[in-house]
Design a protein around this motif. Structure first.
Motif, short mmCIF file in Angstrom:
data_model
loop_
_atom_site.label_atom_id
_atom_site.label_comp_id
_atom_site.label_asym_id
_atom_site.label_seq_id
_atom_site.Cartn_x
_atom_site.Cartn_y
_atom_site.Cartn_z
N LYS A 297 54.42 15.17 18.01
CA LYS A 297 55.41 14.52 18.87
C LYS A 297 54.95 13.11 19.23
CE LYS A 297 55.49 17.56 22.16
NZ LYS A 297 55.90 18.29 23.40
N ALA A 298 55.90 12.29 19.64
CA ALA A 298 55.58 10.89 19.97
C ALA A 298 54.60 10.81 21.13
CB ALA A 298 56.86 10.13 20.31
N ALA B 81 52.25 13.15 21.84
CA ALA B 81 51.09 14.03 21.64
C ALA B 81 50.05 13.35 20.76
CB ALA B 81 51.52 15.35 21.02
N ALA B 82 48.79 13.64 21.05
CA ALA B 82 47.71 13.06 20.25
C ALA B 82 47.45 13.86 18.99
CB ALA B 82 46.44 13.00 21.09
N ARG B 83 47.78 15.15 19.02
CA ARG B 83 47.52 16.02 17.88
C ARG B 83 48.78 16.77 17.48
NH1 ARG B 83 43.29 16.70 21.45
NH2 ARG B 83 41.23 16.02 20.71
N PRO B 84 48.92 17.10 16.21
CA PRO B 84 50.09 17.88 15.77
C PRO B 84 50.00 19.33 16.21
CG PRO B 84 48.59 17.52 13.93
CD PRO B 84 48.05 16.71 15.07
N GLU B 85 51.16 19.98 16.31
CA GLU B 85 51.23 21.38 16.68
C GLU B 85 52.03 22.12 15.61
OE1 GLU B 85 53.19 21.50 20.39
OE2 GLU B 85 51.50 20.73 21.54
N PRO B 86 51.69 23.41 15.33
CA PRO B 86 52.46 24.18 14.34
C PRO B 86 53.85 24.50 14.86
CG PRO B 86 50.82 25.56 15.42
CD PRO B 86 50.55 24.18 15.89
N ARG B 87 54.83 24.42 13.98
CA ARG B 87 56.22 24.74 14.33
C ARG B 87 56.78 25.73 13.31
NH1 ARG B 87 58.92 21.40 17.99
NH2 ARG B 87 57.38 20.32 19.26
N ASP C 270 62.55 7.12 27.59
CA ASP C 270 61.13 7.14 27.94
C ASP C 270 60.26 7.49 26.73
OD1 ASP C 270 62.31 9.65 27.98
OD2 ASP C 270 60.84 10.48 29.36
N ALA C 271 60.70 8.48 25.93
CA ALA C 271 59.93 8.87 24.74
C ALA C 271 59.89 7.74 23.72
CB ALA C 271 60.53 10.12 24.11
#
Length: 317
Positions: A167-168, A170-176, A285-286
């Protein structure tokens, strides 16, 4: 070798079209001589997966069904693979030709050419050249993201996918885990709309933020696919396109050209900064967070607070 493969594909297509129930890999292997001659299970599995993908690329709709025992079966329903007679006038053919030219610069070039060949056989007027130039400008849709092709195939085949997404904020990716519905290009970026299983809600993902490989799954969709998927409208609303207010920001000189393009007023502040008045809507904001230290929100206070919170979340990782 070409004849042998063509015969193998034909036999597989006939098996899938002729069955009333889904056939497992084991049953298909026992029914097709070329598969029986495969040296090992791994060799057969690779051959079968390639053949299945080739048939789908040729336009055969292959259904994947899981039985009560968890075994996967395959069939090609006759209703799903039967098309009515197609008649096109000159204007319709020209529109299809223009669409095909757009895709000549992207990953769908082969599919676009193949589709036009099928339409020619199905009734495309012989006196119409679908690739005839219609102007001095050549239309193109850029596709640079590696995730585009597997997601396009997953949308077509209605197969869930798994990928890592950053995400814009987030510092790290997350599994989706996503059930993909549609892909659409908006302002030079590709977006995927689908059902996020982990969040039990509809979500839109920007392809450039997908990291690593997109992995498909054989399970069925759990959520109903809507008749209309409004990808552009959703992204536009998140980007503040439907704004009914204004925000005041400071922007570093020489940075943030998309923000400058949206600004209704720009004032030079000196010391390398400008002051901009821009539309303020949901998701602004994002978007502002993406510009990092080049943007400072002046007002309204709620927007400034939201941007600060997002920046702190990124800093914490």
């Amino acid at each position: 070798m070409a004849i042998a493969k063509a015969e193998r594909l034909m036999n597989l297509a006939l098996c899938l079209l002729g069955t009333r129930r889904p056939l497992s890999k084991r049953e298909l292997r026992d029914s097709i001589e070329a598969y029986l001659e495969a040296g090992s299970d791994d060799s057969f599995n690779r051959m079968f997966e390639r053949d299945k993908d080739d048939l789908r690329e040729l336009g055969l709709v292959i259904e994947t069904v899981e039985n009560l025992d968890g075994e996967i079966g395959y069939r090609a329903g006759r209703d799903s693979n039967r098309l009515p007679a197609i008649t096109l006038d000159a204007e319709e053919a020209a529109a299809l030709g223009l669409a095909a030219k757009v895709w000549q610069q992207a990953r769908l070039a082969g599919a676009a050419s193949g589709a036009l060949q099928k339409l020619r056989a199905a009734g495309l007027p012989e006196d119409v050249d679908p690739y005839e130039a219609h102007g001095a400008l050549e239309p193109r849709i850029p596709v640079h993201e590696a995730a585009f092709e597997p997601l396009m195939l997953a949308c077509r085949d209605r197969r869930p996918v798994v990928f890592d997404y950053r995400k814009a904020t987030a510092a790290r990716p997350e599994p989706r885990q996503v059930e993909p519905w549609a892909l659409e290009c908006w302002r030079g970026h590709w977006y995927l709309a689908g059902w996020d299983r982990d969040r039990s809600a509809e979500r839109v993902f920007r392809l450039s933020r997908i990291t690593g490989k997109v992995r498909s799954r054989s399970a069925k969709f759990t959520a109903e696919v809507p008749d209309v998927v409004t990808v552009r409208e959703t992204v536009a609303s998140w980007a503040g396109e439907s704004a009914d207010r204004s925000a005041l920001i400071r922007l570093r000189v020489g940075a943030g050209y998309p923000l400058r393009a949206k600004a209704s007023a720009v004032r030079e502040l000196g010391d390398g900064w400008d002051e901009l008045e821009i539309p303020y809507g949901h998701g602004l904001d994002a978007w502002l967070v993406e510009f990092g230290p080049d943007v400072v929100v002046l007002e309204p206070a709620e927007l400034r607070s939201d941007v600060v919170d997002r920046l702190r979340a990124v800093a914490k990782g």
